[in-house]
Design a protein around this motif. Structure first.
Motif, mmCIF file in Angstrom:
data_model
loop_
_atom_site.group_PDB
_atom_site.id
_atom_site.type_symbol
_atom_site.label_atom_id
_atom_site.label_comp_id
_atom_site.label_asym_id
_atom_site.label_seq_id
_atom_site.Cartn_x
_atom_site.Cartn_y
_atom_site.Cartn_z
ATOM 1 N N MET A 65 44.553 40.236 -116.100
ATOM 2 C CA MET A 65 43.746 40.973 -115.128
ATOM 3 C C MET A 65 43.771 40.218 -113.807
ATOM 4 O O MET A 65 43.279 39.094 -113.700
ATOM 5 N N ILE A 66 44.350 40.837 -112.784
ATOM 6 C CA ILE A 66 44.409 40.215 -111.468
ATOM 7 C C ILE A 66 43.137 40.539 -110.702
ATOM 8 O O ILE A 66 42.739 41.705 -110.593
ATOM 9 N N VAL A 67 42.494 39.501 -110.200
ATOM 10 C CA VAL A 67 41.325 39.651 -109.329
ATOM 11 C C VAL A 67 41.761 39.148 -107.951
ATOM 12 O O VAL A 67 41.968 37.945 -107.768
ATOM 13 N N LEU A 102 46.631 41.911 -102.840
ATOM 14 C CA LEU A 102 47.678 41.197 -103.576
ATOM 15 C C LEU A 102 47.763 41.633 -105.033
ATOM 16 O O LEU A 102 48.836 41.566 -105.644
ATOM 17 N N GLY A 103 46.656 42.061 -105.603
ATOM 18 C CA GLY A 103 46.705 42.581 -106.964
ATOM 19 C C GLY A 103 47.501 43.868 -107.041
ATOM 20 O O GLY A 103 48.335 44.053 -107.940
ATOM 21 N N ALA A 104 47.263 44.759 -106.091
ATOM 22 C CA ALA A 104 48.012 46.011 -106.050
ATOM 23 C C ALA A 104 49.504 45.746 -105.864
ATOM 24 O O ALA A 104 50.349 46.387 -106.503
ATOM 25 N N GLN A 105 49.835 44.781 -105.010
ATOM 26 C CA GLN A 105 51.250 44.441 -104.817
ATOM 27 C C GLN A 105 51.885 43.943 -106.112
ATOM 28 O O GLN A 105 53.033 44.276 -106.417
ATOM 29 N N ALA A 106 51.140 43.154 -106.872
ATOM 30 C CA ALA A 106 51.683 42.626 -108.127
ATOM 31 C C ALA A 106 51.963 43.744 -109.127
ATOM 32 O O ALA A 106 52.894 43.645 -109.928
ATOM 33 N N LEU A 107 51.181 44.816 -109.078
ATOM 34 C CA LEU A 107 51.395 45.928 -110.009
ATOM 35 C C LEU A 107 52.704 46.652 -109.748
ATOM 36 O O LEU A 107 53.253 47.308 -110.647
#
Length: 321
Positions: free
Chosen positions: A34-36, A75-80
């Motif tokens: 889970m990216i926060v 940055l979480g959205a980018q990682a997805l």
């Protein structure tokens, strides 16, 4: 551990059966990431860790929180974008994700097509705080000072394009004042600079609550529809004469094209975890209210939110690149 049985799998829609059958492979059978996209120790980090711990007990697998602070929470959205759509990588999705393509000429992603929305969770308690030795006793005092000396007062937020940044600019426009925005990577850095005197104002989520209760900072206004339970003597923006309510609601999402069966398993675990006493205690600690939406309603909410944000950004005349 929630599992979709063979009998239930037989009655799933054809579209589900055509997708990779992760849900039929005893999902989950390994830890979930889970990216926060905020700093450790801040409001979102504390809430998400309690929430993930409660959900992991229902899923039977650990949920490992990974902090990726910076860039206004995107940055979480980018990682997805590069993660496999297998349900093992998720991210908290702040509203700044929906603003990114509206504020920048080069969009990093399309929020309407690049993600799978799992569940909508909650919203923040936001507030404007100053040091306890600051001369301003209320928001009217602060605005009067900003009007006397345009651009001199610096305010900190968790980043460019966040709800806090846009709302502070909206306040400035409505009150015909100027103040200077200083973006930070999270509430801890924001408050550190407030106490150190590098900025005069912090606009952030309720990570400032402990300092306010200790008397180290003074809360001038909160941004919800009603007064915060912990600060019943602090007026809202609306009560201060500024017709704005801002809670920046958020939820959880994964990469696009996730198996609907996997989404259901995740949704159901996180829906149960929303009411887990350990998670509710954290929400109460930060004066955050549950704001549940299922996967379909959350997806519709994203579309509606982007239209509202487009109008606000045009109204403020903001463009970052």
């Amino acid at each position: 551990m929630p599992v979709i049985s063979r009998r239930n799998a037989l009655i799933l829609p054809a579209a589900t059966l055509a997708a990779p059958a992760y849900a039929q492979q005893n999902f989950p059978n390994r830890p979930i990431r889970m990216i926060v996209p905020w700093g450790a120790g801040g409001t979102t980090d504390v809430q998400m860790r309690a929430y993930c711990e409660a959900a992991s007990r229902r899923l039977g697998q650990p949920i490992v929180v990974e902090n990726r602070a910076g860039a206004g929470g995107v940055l979480g959205a980018q990682a997805l974008l590069t993660a496999a759509p297998d349900g093992y990588t998720l991210s908290q999705m702040p509203i700044s994700v929906f603003r990114q393509p509206l504020l920048n000429s080069r969009a990093l992603f399309d929020p309407l097509t690049d993600f799978t929305y799992v569940i909508h969770v909650t919203g923040y308690l936001f507030g404007i705080v100053v040091r306890n030795d600051a001369p301003w006793q209320n928001l009217a005092d602060l605005i009067a000072a900003a009007r006397r000396e345009p651009g001199k007062l610096n305010y900190g937020t968790p980043g460019v394009g966040t709800s806090l940044h846009l709302t502070m600019e909206q306040i400035a426009q409505m009150q015909r004042i100027e103040w200077t925005h200083i973006p930070f990577r999270g509430v801890a850095e924001n408050l550190q600079n407030l106490l150190g005197g590098q900025i005069q104002i912090t606009a952030d989520s309720s990570g400032w609550v402990p300092m306010a209760e200790e008397g180290r900072v003074r809360v001038l206004a909160t941004w919800g529809e009603q007064r915060a339970k912990r600060f019943p003597n602090v007026p809202t923006l609306k009560e201060s004469g500024i017709d704005i309510v801002s809670i920046s609601p958020y939820g959880l999402a994964g990469p696009k094209n996730m198996d609907p069966g996997v989404v259901r398993v995740l949704h159901d675990a996180f829906r149960d975890a929303l009411d887990d006493p350990s998670h509710v205690a954290v929400l109460d600690r930060f004066d955050m209210q549950p704001n549940y939406k299922n996967s379909a309603d959350y997806t519709a909410f994203v579309r509606q939110t982007m239209e509202e944000e487009r109008r606000l950004i045009q109204q403020l005349g903001l463009r970052l690149s």
